[in-house]
Design a protein around this motif. Sequence first.
Motif, mmCIF file in Angstrom:
data_model
loop_
_atom_site.group_PDB
_atom_site.id
_atom_site.type_symbol
_atom_site.label_atom_id
_atom_site.label_comp_id
_atom_site.label_asym_id
_atom_site.label_seq_id
_atom_site.Cartn_x
_atom_site.Cartn_y
_atom_site.Cartn_z
ATOM 1 N N CYS A 69 0.792 -1.176 -0.171
ATOM 2 C CA CYS A 69 0.235 0.251 -0.123
ATOM 3 C C CYS A 69 1.004 1.192 -0.228
ATOM 4 C CB CYS A 69 -1.087 -0.101 1.050
ATOM 5 S SG CYS A 69 -0.143 -0.153 2.756
ATOM 6 N N GLY A 70 1.985 1.122 -0.055
ATOM 7 C CA GLY A 70 2.958 2.307 -0.467
ATOM 8 C C GLY A 70 3.855 2.683 0.797
ATOM 9 N N LYS A 71 4.115 1.968 1.746
ATOM 10 C CA LYS A 71 4.895 2.583 2.861
ATOM 11 C C LYS A 71 6.253 2.635 2.536
ATOM 12 C CE LYS A 71 3.893 -1.296 5.429
ATOM 13 N NZ LYS A 71 2.875 -1.886 4.519
ATOM 14 N N THR A 72 6.981 1.660 2.003
ATOM 15 C CA THR A 72 8.361 1.979 1.635
ATOM 16 C C THR A 72 8.766 2.991 0.627
ATOM 17 O OG1 THR A 72 8.964 -0.423 1.866
ATOM 18 C CG2 THR A 72 10.354 0.683 0.636
ATOM 19 N N THR A 73 7.691 3.073 -0.424
ATOM 20 C CA THR A 73 7.802 4.212 -1.474
ATOM 21 C C THR A 73 7.581 5.711 -1.032
ATOM 22 O OG1 THR A 73 6.927 2.685 -3.032
ATOM 23 C CG2 THR A 73 6.443 4.932 -3.496
ATOM 24 N N LEU A 74 6.623 5.739 0.102
ATOM 25 C CA LEU A 74 6.483 7.089 0.703
ATOM 26 C C LEU A 74 7.577 7.389 1.441
ATOM 27 C CD1 LEU A 74 4.641 9.300 1.086
ATOM 28 C CD2 LEU A 74 3.419 8.247 2.857
ATOM 29 N N ALA A 75 8.346 6.419 2.281
ATOM 30 C CA ALA A 75 9.421 6.782 3.027
ATOM 31 C C ALA A 75 10.601 7.187 1.970
ATOM 32 C CB ALA A 75 9.958 5.625 3.363
ATOM 33 N N GLN A 76 10.609 6.627 0.709
ATOM 34 C CA GLN A 76 11.874 7.232 -0.107
ATOM 35 C C GLN A 76 11.452 8.405 -0.758
ATOM 36 O OE1 GLN A 76 11.676 3.891 -3.083
ATOM 37 N NE2 GLN A 76 13.183 3.005 -1.959
ATOM 38 N N ILE A 77 10.163 8.732 -0.929
ATOM 39 C CA ILE A 77 9.671 10.123 -1.381
ATOM 40 C C ILE A 77 9.879 11.134 -0.429
ATOM 41 C CG2 ILE A 77 7.796 11.568 -1.942
ATOM 42 C CD1 ILE A 77 6.476 8.851 -3.339
ATOM 43 N N ILE A 78 9.605 10.809 0.792
ATOM 44 C CA ILE A 78 10.069 11.694 2.105
ATOM 45 C C ILE A 78 11.497 12.093 2.035
ATOM 46 C CG2 ILE A 78 10.045 12.005 4.645
ATOM 47 C CD1 ILE A 78 7.211 10.299 4.597
ATOM 48 N N ALA A 79 12.316 11.148 1.985
ATOM 49 C CA ALA A 79 13.660 11.330 2.042
ATOM 50 C C ALA A 79 14.255 12.177 0.829
ATOM 51 C CB ALA A 79 14.464 9.852 1.641
ATOM 52 N N GLY A 80 13.595 12.347 -0.181
ATOM 53 C CA GLY A 80 13.889 13.217 -1.452
ATOM 54 C C GLY A 80 13.180 14.637 -1.075
#
Length: 467
Positions: A69-80
């Motif tokens: 549901c996007g947990k890892t993806t959202l973490a990467q977006i936040i880092a950027g």
Amino acid sequence: MRKGQAESLFSGAEKDALSANAPLAVRMRPRTLDEFVGQEHFVGPGKLLRRMLEGGTITSLIFYGPPGCGKTTLAQIIAGQIEAAFHYLSAPAASVKDIREIIEKAKDRLIEKCQKTLLFIDEIHRFNRAQQDVLLDDVENGVLTLIGATTENPFFSVNSPLISRSTIFTFEPLKKEDIFTILTRALKDPQRGYGNLPLDVEPEAMEFLAVMSDGDARKALTALEVAVLSQQKKSGKERICIDLETARESIQRKSIVYDGTGDTHYDLASALQKSMRGSDPDATVYWLARMIAGGEDPRFIARRIAVCAAEDVGNADPLATVLAASALQIAEFVGMPEAQLALAQAAIYIACAPKSNACAKAIWSAVSDVQSGRTIPVPPHLRDSHYEGAKKLGFGIGYRYPHESPLGYIKQDYLGQPLEKPYYVPKDIGREKTIKEYLEKLKKQVAHFEREGKKKGTEKNGQAQDE
């Protein structure tokens, strides 16, 4: 290395080659917050996480929700978004040494470059207490920003000190419309997806993938990739067609997300019992099916049905408890899949039965009084008198046998002291209405006999005076 990118051991060309050969679900990961699909309740305009990111900083976070549901993806977006170095750890494979090394790098990076570090720990619930404790000081001091992802309730699986230092965001399974959006992007994207392929995907196939993926974007994209690759190899035509049959073969059987010891286990049990209590047979049988399809122990299901029968139906329909007991016995005797028939019969019967919790309230109230108040001794006339010497102690003396009365009832003290209020108050529902009427009838008949007795006693006294 540009800020906001994860540290890597690979060159740009190597990374491009790896990316080109990565699975579709990896290639199609959203790169910005605007590309991110779903979780509008905290990512949408004006919502908490978006406001935090627009402010340029975030606290440590815990992402709680199902897979895909996007947990890892959202973490990467936040880092950027916050221009932080990104480190990924998988809790089952990580050690305390790995954590300490990342913390040291984070300190150096903060001192030398004034750059933040974001540590993403997947399956953080798999960290033991010692591993979680290593993070506490540096998370609190801002040496690194932690994002922990978990599929289990963090209030049970993550240390309280770490919980208190973090903001928890609950992820929901993606909606069917969200999966449609993600699949459509993959079909149209010429660089990362299949936009350069001559593809024809039937609407029924898309619908099937969106439904059967059950809110898991990774599962939907993987199924689409299997469908495309399988048809690409055997298609001799100019265009590749993905029809419903191809979609069925690509995703195979729908997997049911079910954790027999975690949140899903207790949430579904709660939904089943509340649906029975709420007299909704359709919801009842759906939640029952979810538990059965997920592989729940039929004995556990039968116990929940039995509890609901006694607690929520009670004497409004005593047969509910009998059926529940039978379902439990059958579940143990025959096992699955046949046991589901008895479980469904009992659960639906309870959902459709009249409801009364008068029995449950009676025992809850009585137990509370026993535990918190003074213990009432058994009155002497109610004590066991079936042994030699009992009468010498005064036990059993004065007890009146109810069957000596034509009513089968004699009014006498069965407690030894008056109650402030009655424990059992039957409702005007189902069989309990009959019970209530019977108890009221007894009281009236006893009152009548008492009046008649007094009347006869007065007449006898008058006759004796006349004589």
